[in-house]
Design a protein around this motif. Structure first.
Motif, PDB file in Angstrom:
ATOM      1  N   ALA A  57      52.172 -23.713  24.277  1.00  0.00           N
ATOM      2  CA  ALA A  57      53.205 -23.156  23.404  1.00  0.00           C
ATOM      3  C   ALA A  57      54.097 -22.169  24.156  1.00  0.00           C
ATOM      4  O   ALA A  57      55.318 -22.158  23.963  1.00  0.00           O
ATOM      5  N   VAL A  58      53.491 -21.356  25.019  1.00  0.00           N
ATOM      6  CA  VAL A  58      54.279 -20.399  25.804  1.00  0.00           C
ATOM      7  C   VAL A  58      55.226 -21.148  26.742  1.00  0.00           C
ATOM      8  O   VAL A  58      56.394 -20.763  26.912  1.00  0.00           O
ATOM      9  N   ARG A  59      54.740 -22.208  27.343  1.00  0.00           N
ATOM     10  CA  ARG A  59      55.583 -23.009  28.242  1.00  0.00           C
ATOM     11  C   ARG A  59      56.714 -23.662  27.450  1.00  0.00           C
ATOM     12  O   ARG A  59      57.863 -23.707  27.901  1.00  0.00           O
TER      13      ARG A  59
ATOM     14  N   LEU B  80      51.746 -19.653  32.201  1.00  0.00           N
ATOM     15  CA  LEU B  80      50.721 -18.633  32.380  1.00  0.00           C
ATOM     16  C   LEU B  80      49.628 -19.153  33.301  1.00  0.00           C
ATOM     17  O   LEU B  80      49.320 -20.348  33.314  1.00  0.00           O
ATOM     18  N   LYS B  81      49.036 -18.237  34.063  1.00  0.00           N
ATOM     19  CA  LYS B  81      48.091 -18.609  35.102  1.00  0.00           C
ATOM     20  C   LYS B  81      46.807 -19.217  34.549  1.00  0.00           C
ATOM     21  O   LYS B  81      46.292 -20.201  35.070  1.00  0.00           O
ATOM     22  N   GLU B  82      46.266 -18.613  33.466  1.00  0.00           N
ATOM     23  CA  GLU B  82      44.967 -19.051  32.976  1.00  0.00           C
ATOM     24  C   GLU B  82      44.724 -18.567  31.553  1.00  0.00           C
ATOM     25  O   GLU B  82      45.424 -17.685  31.052  1.00  0.00           O
TER      26      GLU B  82
ATOM     27  N   THR C 269      45.265 -11.631  24.202  1.00  0.00           N
ATOM     28  CA  THR C 269      45.199 -12.508  25.371  1.00  0.00           C
ATOM     29  C   THR C 269      45.367 -13.978  24.978  1.00  0.00           C
ATOM     30  O   THR C 269      45.085 -14.358  23.846  1.00  0.00           O
ATOM     31  N   PRO C 270      45.798 -14.818  25.905  1.00  0.00           N
ATOM     32  CA  PRO C 270      45.963 -16.252  25.621  1.00  0.00           C
ATOM     33  C   PRO C 270      44.630 -16.987  25.721  1.00  0.00           C
ATOM     34  O   PRO C 270      44.062 -17.116  26.799  1.00  0.00           O
ATOM     35  N   ASP C 271      44.116 -17.437  24.599  1.00  0.00           N
ATOM     36  CA  ASP C 271      42.838 -18.148  24.565  1.00  0.00           C
ATOM     37  C   ASP C 271      43.099 -19.579  24.099  1.00  0.00           C
ATOM     38  O   ASP C 271      43.359 -19.809  22.923  1.00  0.00           O
ATOM     39  N   GLY C 272      43.027 -20.501  24.998  1.00  0.00           N
ATOM     40  CA  GLY C 272      43.200 -21.898  24.613  1.00  0.00           C
ATOM     41  C   GLY C 272      44.388 -22.548  25.305  1.00  0.00           C
ATOM     42  O   GLY C 272      45.433 -21.926  25.493  1.00  0.00           O
ATOM     43  N   VAL C 273      44.217 -23.826  25.655  1.00  0.00           N
ATOM     44  CA  VAL C 273      45.296 -24.550  26.319  1.00  0.00           C
ATOM     45  C   VAL C 273      46.494 -24.705  25.390  1.00  0.00           C
ATOM     46  O   VAL C 273      47.637 -24.806  25.846  1.00  0.00           O
TER      47      VAL C 273
END
Length: 234
Positions: free
Chosen positions: A72-74, A81-83, A63-67
Motif C-alpha cells: 500500500a505504501v508503494r 520500505l525496507k522491511e 510500524t509496518p506489519d505485513g506485506v
C-alpha cells in the motif's frame, strides 16, 4: 522519513533498527508510549472502530506489519520500505537489544503467559508480572500492571489489545506498551510461526488463514484492504 498517512491512519516508515532506536528512547522517558504494529486487518477495522482508530492515531510509534502495508505504501506513496516490523520480530529484537528489560506479559489463555515468561527470561528479559487475557474486570489488571511498573508491556489480546492499551495508557506506569497479537502463544510454544521461506516471501498470513479455519472469517478484511487502497489511489 516523516510519518505517512495510510487510509487515514499514521504510519512511521521505519525498519527494525530504526524502530529499536525509537523504542530505546521511549524507555528513557517516564511515561507510557504505545507502539502499534499496523497490519491490513487493523487498518480495515479502524475505519469503523473509533476506539481502535483513536489508539492508532495517538500511538507514539506505528510500524509496518505485513506485506499488504508495504504494498500500500508503494502504491500510494511511491516508497519502497525496507522491511516489515512485526509484533513477534519486534519482541524478539527488543529482548536481544535490551537485556534485563523488565517485562509484563498480558494475554493468551490461562497458562500461556507463564510459558511465554520462561522463554522471555531465557532470552534475557526479566518478567515482573503476567496475566491471562480472559478477564472481565479491567481495573484489577491495570492496578497489577501499574504496581509492577514494567519497562515493556506486551499485550496479546487480539482485537482488544490496542484499545485496551490506549484506554488505560495514563495509568499503566509502563514505559512502552505494544499489542503483539499471537506472540505470547509463539513464545510459549503453543503456536508455531510459518516456515522461514514463507516469512521471507511475506506469505505468513496466507498460510495462517489456510491452516486455521478460525482465521477464515478474517480473510475478507484483507480483500477489503486492497479495495480501499486501490480506491484511494484512484
Amino acid at each position: 522519513m516523516e510519518r505517512l498517512t495510510l487510509l487515514g491512519l499514521p504510519l512511521d516508515p521505519v525498519d527494525m533498527e530504526e524502530a529499536l532506536k525509537r523504542i530505546g528512547g521511549f524507555l528513557q522517558e517516564e511515561r507510557t508510549h504505545q507502539v502499534v504494529t499496523l497490519n491490513p486487518e487493523i487498518a480495515v477495522r479502524a475505519q469503523e472502530d473509533e476506539a481502535l482508530r483513536r489508539a492508532v492515531l495517538e500511538a507514539e510509534l506505528v510500524t509496518p506489519d505485513g506485506v499488504g502495508i508495504l504494498w500500500a505504501v508503494r502504491r500510494l506513496h511511491g516508497l519502497s520500505l525496507k522491511e516489515r516490523v512485526t509484533g513477534i520480530d519486534l519482541t524478539l529484537a527488543l529482548l536481544r537489544r535490551f537485556p534485563g528489560v523488565r517485562v509484563y506479559l498480558l494475554g493468551g489463555k490461562p497458562g500461556v503467559a507463564e510459558g511465554a515468561a520462561r522463554e522471555v527470561e531465557r532470552l534475557g528479559g526479566v518478567v515482573v508480572g503476567l496475566h491471562h487475557g480472559y478477564f472481565q474486570e479491567e481495573a484489577p489488571v491495570v492496578a497489577a500492571i501499574q504496581k509492577a511498573a514494567p519497562d515493556l508491556l506486551l499485550v496479546g489480546m487480539g482485537e482488544r489489545q490496542e484499545a485496551f492499551i490506549h484506554r488505560h495508557k495514563p495509568h499503566l506506569e509502563a514505559r512502552v506498551a505494544i499489542g503483539v497479537g499471537g506472540t505470547l502463544d509463539v513464545l510459549a510454544g503453543e503456536a508455531r510461526r510459518p516456515p522461514l521461506w514463507a516469512q521471507r516471501l511475506g506469505l505468513e498470513w496466507l498460510l495462517r488463514v489456510g491452516l486455521d479455519p478460525k482465521r477464515w472469517r478474517r480473510a475478507p478484511r484483507l480483500f477489503r484492504f486492497a479495495y480501499l487502497v486501490l480506491k484511494e489511489k484512484r
